[in-house]
Design an enzyme around this catalytic site. Sequence first.
Site, PDB file in Angstrom:
ATOM      1  N   ASN A 198       0.900  -1.056   0.165  1.00 51.67           N
ATOM      2  CA  ASN A 198      -0.125  -0.044  -0.088  1.00 51.67           C
ATOM      3  C   ASN A 198       0.994   1.306   0.035  1.00 51.67           C
ATOM      4  O   ASN A 198       1.578   1.546   1.084  1.00 51.67           O
ATOM      5  CB  ASN A 198      -0.800   0.133   1.393  1.00 51.67           C
ATOM      6  CG  ASN A 198      -1.853   1.296   1.296  1.00 51.67           C
ATOM      7  OD1 ASN A 198      -1.747   1.945   0.315  1.00 51.67           O
ATOM      8  ND2 ASN A 198      -2.301   1.313   2.321  1.00 51.67           N
TER       9      ASN A 198
ATOM     10  N   LYS B  43      -0.050   4.056  -0.312  1.00 54.36           N
ATOM     11  CA  LYS B  43      -0.710   5.377   0.124  1.00 54.36           C
ATOM     12  C   LYS B  43      -0.535   6.473  -0.728  1.00 54.36           C
ATOM     13  O   LYS B  43      -0.332   6.227  -1.945  1.00 54.36           O
ATOM     14  CB  LYS B  43      -0.098   5.753   1.629  1.00 54.36           C
ATOM     15  CG  LYS B  43      -0.288   4.462   2.635  1.00 54.36           C
ATOM     16  CD  LYS B  43      -0.131   4.703   4.105  1.00 54.36           C
ATOM     17  CE  LYS B  43      -0.173   3.248   4.698  1.00 54.36           C
ATOM     18  NZ  LYS B  43      -0.304   3.526   6.249  1.00 54.36           N
TER      19      LYS B  43
ATOM     20  N   HIS C 261      -9.512   0.968   4.773  1.00 49.87           N
ATOM     21  CA  HIS C 261      -8.743   1.229   5.483  1.00 49.87           C
ATOM     22  C   HIS C 261      -8.451   2.345   6.823  1.00 49.87           C
ATOM     23  O   HIS C 261      -9.254   2.915   6.584  1.00 49.87           O
ATOM     24  CB  HIS C 261      -7.039   1.791   4.477  1.00 49.87           C
ATOM     25  CG  HIS C 261      -5.969   1.696   5.036  1.00 49.87           C
ATOM     26  ND1 HIS C 261      -5.467   2.824   5.902  1.00 49.87           N
ATOM     27  CD2 HIS C 261      -4.893   0.827   5.085  1.00 49.87           C
ATOM     28  CE1 HIS C 261      -4.192   2.448   6.372  1.00 49.87           C
ATOM     29  NE2 HIS C 261      -3.801   1.609   5.763  1.00 49.87           N
TER      30      HIS C 261
ATOM     31  N   GLU D 243      -6.902   4.865   7.977  1.00 47.16           N
ATOM     32  CA  GLU D 243      -6.725   5.909   7.465  1.00 47.16           C
ATOM     33  C   GLU D 243      -8.084   6.599   6.785  1.00 47.16           C
ATOM     34  O   GLU D 243      -8.391   7.974   6.962  1.00 47.16           O
ATOM     35  CB  GLU D 243      -5.587   6.239   6.515  1.00 47.16           C
ATOM     36  CG  GLU D 243      -4.245   6.067   7.159  1.00 47.16           C
ATOM     37  CD  GLU D 243      -3.054   5.435   6.439  1.00 47.16           C
ATOM     38  OE1 GLU D 243      -3.127   5.561   5.254  1.00 47.16           O
ATOM     39  OE2 GLU D 243      -1.864   5.023   7.398  1.00 47.16           O
TER      40      GLU D 243
ATOM     41  N   GLU E 218      -4.890  -4.975  10.381  1.00 50.46           N
ATOM     42  CA  GLU E 218      -3.960  -3.787  10.717  1.00 50.46           C
ATOM     43  C   GLU E 218      -4.275  -2.878  11.990  1.00 50.46           C
ATOM     44  O   GLU E 218      -5.109  -2.271  11.879  1.00 50.46           O
ATOM     45  CB  GLU E 218      -3.953  -3.024   9.614  1.00 50.46           C
ATOM     46  CG  GLU E 218      -3.669  -3.443   8.315  1.00 50.46           C
ATOM     47  CD  GLU E 218      -3.161  -2.225   7.344  1.00 50.46           C
ATOM     48  OE1 GLU E 218      -2.051  -2.553   6.817  1.00 50.46           O
ATOM     49  OE2 GLU E 218      -3.896  -1.388   6.924  1.00 50.46           O
TER      50      GLU E 218
ATOM     51  N   GLY F 287       2.649   2.647  10.629  1.00 49.02           N
ATOM     52  CA  GLY F 287       3.537   3.789  10.556  1.00 49.02           C
ATOM     53  C   GLY F 287       4.338   4.061  11.837  1.00 49.02           C
ATOM     54  O   GLY F 287       4.908   5.189  12.119  1.00 49.02           O
TER      55      GLY F 287
ATOM     56  N   SER G 249       3.773  -1.818  10.302  1.00 48.38           N
ATOM     57  CA  SER G 249       5.393  -1.650  10.430  1.00 48.38           C
ATOM     58  C   SER G 249       5.800  -3.095  10.181  1.00 48.38           C
ATOM     59  O   SER G 249       6.744  -3.573  10.903  1.00 48.38           O
ATOM     60  CB  SER G 249       5.533  -1.421  11.799  1.00 48.38           C
ATOM     61  OG  SER G 249       5.072  -0.060  12.374  1.00 48.38           O
TER      62      SER G 249
HETATM   63  P1  13P Z   1       3.212   0.471   7.568  1.00 48.40           P
HETATM   64  O1  13P Z   1       3.712  -0.618   7.072  1.00 48.40           O
HETATM   65  O2  13P Z   1       3.914   1.656   7.091  1.00 48.40           O
HETATM   66  O3  13P Z   1       2.841   0.624   8.996  1.00 48.40           O
HETATM   67  O4  13P Z   1       1.709   0.760   7.044  1.00 48.40           O
HETATM   68  C1  13P Z   1       0.875  -0.269   7.148  1.00 48.40           C
HETATM   69  C2  13P Z   1      -0.318   0.229   6.405  1.00 48.40           C
HETATM   70  O5  13P Z   1      -1.101   1.063   6.684  1.00 48.40           O
HETATM   71  C3  13P Z   1      -0.645  -0.875   5.152  1.00 48.40           C
HETATM   72  O6  13P Z   1      -1.723  -0.539   4.751  1.00 48.40           O
END
Ligand code: 13P
Length: 245
Positions: free
Chosen positions: A10, A12, A90, A92, A161, A167, A206
């Site tokens: 992803n 983003k 997701h 976010e 997740e 992150g 992560s």
């Molecule tokens: P990170 O791997 O940067 O923690 O992000 C995970 C994520 O949100 C994947 O959709």
Amino acid sequence: MSAKKLIAANWKMNGSRALVEAVVQQLTYLSPDVDVLLCPPATLLPLFPASRHYALGAQNLSEHEQGAYTGELSASLISETGASYVLVGHSERRQYYGETDQLVCLKMQQAVSSALTPVLCIGETLAERQQENTEQVIAKQLAAVYASHPELLANSVIAYEPVWAIGTGESATPEQAQATHAFIRKQLAQYDAEAAAKVRILYGGSVNAANCNALFAQADIDGALVGGASLKPSEFMQICQSAKD
Ligand code: 13P
């Protein structure tokens, strides 16, 4: 649990033409024992050459089929770019764009009706985990989709997740992730036992080249949804190679 693992990237709101080229180049050397899914920003999707090394996905879709929804992308528009998957719900999107469980359910239906495989993203916040509400939160997120539409499960991928691990550099431990994945599979079995046994449940939060092996060794972890580390082509390739059975 599925025989072949699925490693999904992803990106983003990151990436560029140059990153597309670098990742395509790296993945040329990928072994066929692992499935790879790339979810860049939708504008980059048409820049990927068709390849047997990866599938493509969008990061979001509209709950509507078509019409006056400025700025939105329908499932069929996404399909026409060559993508065959889409991330749905997701954290976010839930957190910054107010996506509710009800909206997530509509998006899941749109995806499947246009032959896109949805990757349903679920997970608890830090406060919810600290209050020991992880299972309750996850059960509710799954029920919002599959209680009314159990037929969607056979066409879904699930991504667990935990919001506190996204992150932050602080991944869930393999044991924490395994316990939640097993719970997810058990919950899903009440909607469609056969599909629940087969559905791929990815861990996200992560994931990197250093911690992925221990995660992939867990019985109910069928792959990963990788954010930050998927922007580094050689590290992403390492994660993909670690997922070979
Ligand atoms: P990170 O791997 O940067 O923690 O992000 C995970 C994520 O949100 C994947 O959709």
